[in-house]
Motif scaffolding. Structure first.
Motif, PDB file in Angstrom:
ATOM      1  N   GLY A 267      -0.085   0.411   8.395  1.00  0.00           N
ATOM      2  CA  GLY A 267       1.069   1.071   7.798  1.00  0.00           C
ATOM      3  C   GLY A 267       1.063   1.134   6.283  1.00  0.00           C
ATOM      4  N   ILE A 268       0.453   0.144   5.633  1.00  0.00           N
ATOM      5  CA  ILE A 268       0.428   0.130   4.165  1.00  0.00           C
ATOM      6  C   ILE A 268      -0.739   0.988   3.692  1.00  0.00           C
ATOM      7  CG2 ILE A 268       0.198  -1.297   2.099  1.00  0.00           C
ATOM      8  CD1 ILE A 268       1.357  -3.632   3.762  1.00  0.00           C
ATOM      9  N   PHE A 299       4.251  -5.787 -10.090  1.00  0.00           N
ATOM     10  CA  PHE A 299       4.420  -5.655  -8.647  1.00  0.00           C
ATOM     11  C   PHE A 299       5.443  -6.654  -8.105  1.00  0.00           C
ATOM     12  CE2 PHE A 299       2.854  -6.818  -4.295  1.00  0.00           C
ATOM     13  CZ  PHE A 299       3.266  -5.650  -3.663  1.00  0.00           C
ATOM     14  N   THR A 300       5.360  -7.900  -8.541  1.00  0.00           N
ATOM     15  CA  THR A 300       6.299  -8.897  -8.030  1.00  0.00           C
ATOM     16  C   THR A 300       7.725  -8.635  -8.529  1.00  0.00           C
ATOM     17  OG1 THR A 300       5.623 -10.419  -9.809  1.00  0.00           O
ATOM     18  CG2 THR A 300       4.575 -10.698  -7.653  1.00  0.00           C
ATOM     19  N   SER A 357       8.779  -3.012   9.135  1.00  0.00           N
ATOM     20  CA  SER A 357       8.812  -1.602   8.710  1.00  0.00           C
ATOM     21  C   SER A 357       9.375  -1.459   7.306  1.00  0.00           C
ATOM     22  CB  SER A 357       9.659  -0.782   9.688  1.00  0.00           C
ATOM     23  OG  SER A 357       9.070  -0.742  10.964  1.00  0.00           O
ATOM     24  N   THR A 358      10.380  -2.276   6.983  1.00  0.00           N
ATOM     25  CA  THR A 358      10.969  -2.236   5.642  1.00  0.00           C
ATOM     26  C   THR A 358       9.952  -2.683   4.601  1.00  0.00           C
ATOM     27  OG1 THR A 358      13.205  -2.631   6.491  1.00  0.00           O
ATOM     28  CG2 THR A 358      12.805  -3.136   4.169  1.00  0.00           C
ATOM     29  N   VAL A 359       9.224  -3.754   4.885  1.00  0.00           N
ATOM     30  CA  VAL A 359       8.191  -4.226   3.959  1.00  0.00           C
ATOM     31  C   VAL A 359       7.158  -3.133   3.712  1.00  0.00           C
ATOM     32  CG1 VAL A 359       6.310  -5.876   3.614  1.00  0.00           C
ATOM     33  CG2 VAL A 359       8.489  -6.672   4.564  1.00  0.00           C
ATOM     34  N   ILE A 360       6.714  -2.497   4.778  1.00  0.00           N
ATOM     35  CA  ILE A 360       5.719  -1.423   4.663  1.00  0.00           C
ATOM     36  C   ILE A 360       6.264  -0.286   3.797  1.00  0.00           C
ATOM     37  CG2 ILE A 360       4.469   0.360   5.949  1.00  0.00           C
ATOM     38  CD1 ILE A 360       4.308  -1.670   8.278  1.00  0.00           C
ATOM     39  N   LEU A 363       6.423  -1.300   0.078  1.00  0.00           N
ATOM     40  CA  LEU A 363       5.090  -1.405  -0.545  1.00  0.00           C
ATOM     41  C   LEU A 363       4.470  -0.025  -0.735  1.00  0.00           C
ATOM     42  CD1 LEU A 363       5.520  -4.415  -0.048  1.00  0.00           C
ATOM     43  CD2 LEU A 363       3.123  -4.569   0.603  1.00  0.00           C
ATOM     44  N   ASN A 364       4.703   0.884   0.183  1.00  0.00           N
ATOM     45  CA  ASN A 364       4.144   2.225   0.021  1.00  0.00           C
ATOM     46  C   ASN A 364       4.835   3.013  -1.085  1.00  0.00           C
ATOM     47  OD1 ASN A 364       2.092   2.124   1.936  1.00  0.00           O
ATOM     48  ND2 ASN A 364       3.408   2.829   3.610  1.00  0.00           N
ATOM     49  N   SER A 365       6.035   2.601  -1.440  1.00  0.00           N
ATOM     50  CA  SER A 365       6.794   3.295  -2.490  1.00  0.00           C
ATOM     51  C   SER A 365       6.503   2.724  -3.882  1.00  0.00           C
ATOM     52  CB  SER A 365       8.292   3.201  -2.201  1.00  0.00           C
ATOM     53  OG  SER A 365       8.617   3.851  -0.996  1.00  0.00           O
ATOM     54  N   TYR A 366       5.708   1.675  -3.946  1.00  0.00           N
ATOM     55  CA  TYR A 366       5.377   1.056  -5.237  1.00  0.00           C
ATOM     56  C   TYR A 366       4.495   1.996  -6.074  1.00  0.00           C
ATOM     57  CZ  TYR A 366       2.920  -1.944  -8.566  1.00  0.00           C
ATOM     58  OH  TYR A 366       2.362  -2.475  -9.701  1.00  0.00           O
TER      59      TYR A 366
END
Length: 366
Positions: A267-268, A299-300, A357-360, A363-366
């Motif tokens: 997913g990422i 990032f953090t 799913s929220t984590v993915i 991270l994809n929006s970073y």
């Protein structure tokens, strides 16, 4: 907020059982090295496909006592060199030092984060008598190659399996049964975690078993009869109660961790993030899920803004720790790069699909 690790939620699954078993423990009136420790030692040895298990106060003591036992048995001498990964937690190296041995650091593999077999071969010399391999982040090191090196050079092979409870090789052998002896930690955040400190030594060698069992209890084989210079490092009876409850679910929890990892890996898709290598097998139990990023501070900060918990395993490599400066451990380019770039994202068996799913998405929006 999605916590990096929700220990309360992990242990809440056992709330009723914990309370019932605690009452039994309290009523027993036997609080040190009782039946709960014996039961856990037998069960965990069986789980690891090994003959023997000795409960200790923590994982560091487990490793230290292994080395002290081999010294006591004449297989090692104080001052002997032990080859150990440069990319590890400092406890791996402290165990060698506490036993009076000399740590020699070996560079990591950039993809697996574990010790590099080629770099290991390059560090061999007549003073090296043992290898302490670390299954870092929950992934087995390349044990086939490392075993071959140790066998060809008559080296003891010790496993630091503190992060790899239940990891299996292609033949189904588990972490803890892949070397001469292994040390485990049951720190609360581990895949098999107690509600406090705890550790264990696992081995198939009866001499090592008897020696560690004696050393952990003041060097006494029987009460007030001390044969060795030992220590007080016994697995707490109450922690054994909790571990006995949780051991039966370890494989299920590890399977859930691998499923979450697979979701992350598929997913990422953000090109700014480098994902860990995983072949889909049981050789990884994802104690943590590591990603690498170029600008970690940025990032953090982004993760904080978006309610995603994180940690860094580990910000400073052992070779750069002030406590170890006198040992002149060397400089390791790959290891240093790993420590500068890694971030651990949420990983536990109680993460929901929605949270994953929220984590993915974040991270994809970073």
């Amino acid at each position: 907020m999605i916590k990096f690790l929700d220990l309360h939620k992990i242990n809440a699954r056992y709330d009723a059982e914990y309370k019932t078993d605690f009452s039994k423990f309290l009523d027993s009136g036997y609080y040190v090295l009782g039946e709960n420790v014996k039961t856990f030692e037998h069960s965990f040895a069986s789980y690891c496909n090994s003959k023997y298990c000795v409960g200790t106060a923590n994982g560091l003591d487990a490793l230290t006592l292994i080395f002290k036992a081999y010294i006591q048995l004449g297989k090692l001498q104080e001052g002997d060199e032990v080859l150990v990964p440069a990319n590890t937690y400092i406890a791996s190296i402290l165990s060698i030092i506490h036993a009076g041995l000399k740590p020699v650091l070996v560079e990591a593999n950039a993809d697996s984060f574990n010790i590099c077999p080629d770099a290991l071969s390059a560090k061999l010399n007549i003073k090296a008598k043992a290898v302490l391999v670390v299954h870092l982040y929950g992934q087995l090191a390349d044990m086939k190659a490392i075993k071959a090196i140790c066998s060809a050079n008559n080296l003891l092979l010790i496993e630091d399996a503190a992060q790899a409870h239940g990891a299996e090789d292609s033949s189904g052998e588990k972490a803890g049964s892949l070397g001469d002896a292994a040390g485990f930690s049951f720190y609360p955040s581990k895949n098999l975690g107690a509600l406090g400190d705890g550790g264990a030594v696992v081995t198939n060698n009866p001499e090592v078993y008897e020696c560690v069992k004696t050393l952990r209890n003041y060097g006494a084989k029987s009460k007030y009869v001390n044969d060795l210079i030992g220590v007080n490092s016994r697995l707490d009876e109450l922690q054994a109660v909790f571990l006995n409850c949780k051991l039966r679910d370890l494989d299920t929890d590890n399977a859930r961790r691998r499923a979450i990892a697979s979701s992350y890996l598929t997913g990422i898709t953000n090109p700014k993030l480098k994902l860990p290598s995983f072949d889909g097998s049981k050789n990884h139990v994802f104690h943590v899920f590591i990603i690498q990023v170029e600008d970690r501070d940025e990032f953090t900060a982004y993760l904080n803004e978006n309610g995603i918990g994180w940690l860094i395993h580990y910000p400073i490599p052992p070779s750069q720790q002030k406590a170890l400066s006198k040992y002149k451990l060397g400089t390791f380019e790959i290891t240093n790069a790993i420590h500068k770039s890694v971030v651990s994202i949420p990983m536990s068996p109680v993460l929901t699909d929605e949270e994953v799913s929220t984590v993915i998405k974040v991270l994809n929006s970073y």
